[in-house]
Design an enzyme around this catalytic site. Sequence first.
Site, PDB file in Angstrom:
ATOM      1  N   HIS A 218      -1.134  -1.034   9.866  1.00  0.00           N
ATOM      2  CA  HIS A 218      -1.459   0.033   8.778  1.00  0.00           C
ATOM      3  C   HIS A 218      -1.482  -0.978   7.442  1.00  0.00           C
ATOM      4  O   HIS A 218      -1.270  -2.070   7.244  1.00  0.00           O
ATOM      5  CB  HIS A 218      -0.123   0.611   8.486  1.00  0.00           C
ATOM      6  CG  HIS A 218       0.522   1.204   9.873  1.00  0.00           C
ATOM      7  ND1 HIS A 218       0.512   2.542  10.020  1.00  0.00           N
ATOM      8  CD2 HIS A 218       1.128   0.648  10.960  1.00  0.00           C
ATOM      9  CE1 HIS A 218       1.083   2.601  11.046  1.00  0.00           C
ATOM     10  NE2 HIS A 218       1.432   1.884  11.730  1.00  0.00           N
ATOM     11  N   TYR A 219      -2.095  -0.060   6.413  1.00  0.00           N
ATOM     12  CA  TYR A 219      -1.880  -0.558   5.023  1.00  0.00           C
ATOM     13  C   TYR A 219      -0.929   0.237   4.343  1.00  0.00           C
ATOM     14  O   TYR A 219      -0.682   1.584   4.758  1.00  0.00           O
ATOM     15  CB  TYR A 219      -3.270  -0.796   4.274  1.00  0.00           C
ATOM     16  CG  TYR A 219      -4.158   0.125   4.190  1.00  0.00           C
ATOM     17  CD1 TYR A 219      -3.655   1.707   3.923  1.00  0.00           C
ATOM     18  CD2 TYR A 219      -5.596   0.029   4.488  1.00  0.00           C
ATOM     19  CE1 TYR A 219      -4.664   2.904   3.585  1.00  0.00           C
ATOM     20  CE2 TYR A 219      -6.468   1.348   4.037  1.00  0.00           C
ATOM     21  CZ  TYR A 219      -5.907   2.535   3.797  1.00  0.00           C
ATOM     22  OH  TYR A 219      -6.786   3.703   3.646  1.00  0.00           O
ATOM     23  N   THR A 220      -0.332  -0.300   3.280  1.00  0.00           N
ATOM     24  CA  THR A 220       0.677   0.523   2.600  1.00  0.00           C
ATOM     25  C   THR A 220       0.499   1.570   1.477  1.00  0.00           C
ATOM     26  O   THR A 220       1.081   2.315   1.394  1.00  0.00           O
ATOM     27  CB  THR A 220       1.847  -0.599   2.030  1.00  0.00           C
ATOM     28  OG1 THR A 220       1.166  -1.293   0.907  1.00  0.00           O
ATOM     29  CG2 THR A 220       2.401  -1.339   3.128  1.00  0.00           C
TER      30      THR A 220
ATOM     31  N   GLU B 101       3.074  -3.078   8.772  1.00  0.00           N
ATOM     32  CA  GLU B 101       2.573  -2.750   7.508  1.00  0.00           C
ATOM     33  C   GLU B 101       2.033  -3.791   6.665  1.00  0.00           C
ATOM     34  O   GLU B 101       2.816  -4.865   6.682  1.00  0.00           O
ATOM     35  CB  GLU B 101       3.457  -1.962   6.689  1.00  0.00           C
ATOM     36  CG  GLU B 101       4.127  -0.561   7.179  1.00  0.00           C
ATOM     37  CD  GLU B 101       3.082   0.212   6.893  1.00  0.00           C
ATOM     38  OE1 GLU B 101       2.041   0.216   6.214  1.00  0.00           O
ATOM     39  OE2 GLU B 101       3.174   1.732   7.399  1.00  0.00           O
TER      40      GLU B 101
ATOM     41  N   HIS C 104      -3.963   2.244  12.469  1.00  0.00           N
ATOM     42  CA  HIS C 104      -3.454   3.933  12.504  1.00  0.00           C
ATOM     43  C   HIS C 104      -4.541   4.937  12.748  1.00  0.00           C
ATOM     44  O   HIS C 104      -4.081   6.002  13.301  1.00  0.00           O
ATOM     45  CB  HIS C 104      -2.568   3.927  11.308  1.00  0.00           C
ATOM     46  CG  HIS C 104      -1.518   4.962  11.121  1.00  0.00           C
ATOM     47  ND1 HIS C 104      -0.779   5.185   9.859  1.00  0.00           N
ATOM     48  CD2 HIS C 104      -1.129   5.762  11.953  1.00  0.00           C
ATOM     49  CE1 HIS C 104       0.190   6.168  10.270  1.00  0.00           C
ATOM     50  NE2 HIS C 104      -0.046   6.589  11.502  1.00  0.00           N
TER      51      HIS C 104
ATOM     52  N   ASP D  14      -6.247   4.232   7.679  1.00  0.00           N
ATOM     53  CA  ASP D  14      -5.781   2.562   7.499  1.00  0.00           C
ATOM     54  C   ASP D  14      -5.845   2.056   9.036  1.00  0.00           C
ATOM     55  O   ASP D  14      -5.743   2.673  10.028  1.00  0.00           O
ATOM     56  CB  ASP D  14      -4.404   2.502   6.909  1.00  0.00           C
ATOM     57  CG  ASP D  14      -3.277   3.325   7.618  1.00  0.00           C
ATOM     58  OD1 ASP D  14      -3.480   4.705   7.842  1.00  0.00           O
ATOM     59  OD2 ASP D  14      -2.317   2.673   7.954  1.00  0.00           O
TER      60      ASP D  14
END
Length: 332
Positions: A44-46, A108, A155, A165
């Site tokens: 994922h990215y946050t 993440e 994700h 993401d």
Amino acid sequence: MKILIATLALALLAGCTTTPTGPQYDTTYTAKGQSSRARFLVLHYTVSDKPTSIKILTEQQVSSHYLLTDDAQPITYRLVDETRAAYHAGNSSWKNFTQLNNSSIGIEIVNKGWVDTPQGRVFAPFPQPQVDALLVLVKDIVQRHGIAPENVLGHSDIAPLRKQDPGPLFPWQQLAQAGLVLWPDANRVAAVRPAFEALLPDVFWFQRKLATHGYGIQQTGVLDQQTRTVLGAFQMKYRPLDIAGNPDAETAALLEVLTTPANAPLPVVQPAIITSPVPALPPATEPAPVVPETAPAPAAPVPVPTPALPTPVPTPVTPPVPAAAPAVVNTP
């Protein structure tokens, strides 16, 4: 003094013979038929900076097993023990598996996601030191848990209608070069592409191939918004220079190779031509806000993943679907 010593000795012996409370287990034998509960690794990215990412992932319902920062010397925080479920996947599926929180490990990555500009949507790059740290982390996890390359996912792979993401600038190819993710053989793609250039498959063919690859997609036979969104997710991972969600020969060749065993000959492709024109996509809006795991999923669909671009400079791209404005950490 003798009496005191004798009393202490008796007390010590009594303590040694005290029966432990609770059930006792004999661990003499270990079953051969077992494996790790972690079948998937999800990236994922946050959509946030480091302090906010830490706050959200530790104080709210959304969580992940690891958080990788974007410092000059990245830090890898372990937030949830791998034996426990983290709430990062949300409503998700891949192949025959659903609700992947209980069968996955989540990472993440601190990254601001994307912004809309007059020149189009611009995604934030991933610094190479951060990528190097991620490669070490992913390699360690997949080796310990025996996670197959086809199960190292974004994700946007497991929730393509909601999430996009880690985005089209994520360096999937670097992970592929390390043997960590499934990647199509370029020679096989080049060999089969001319057939699709001559005759493009119909929409049902694309939907069936996407489902075979692993995406959750309805087999409608219509080039609807969900099909465009899932196609965009696939293109973000394997063909990030064009993620508009259009069915084309290059996407068809990539799908054909990825859904055909590596040791099997590629089939003779005789698909039907799409007779209806491809409708234009609506203009993109802002990314979806962060919601905790217990909150309902957003109503509007959101685009999804593809390999990293060769240059770390942000590049304008047009995603296949609208989204809503970013909040803090990208949520399940």
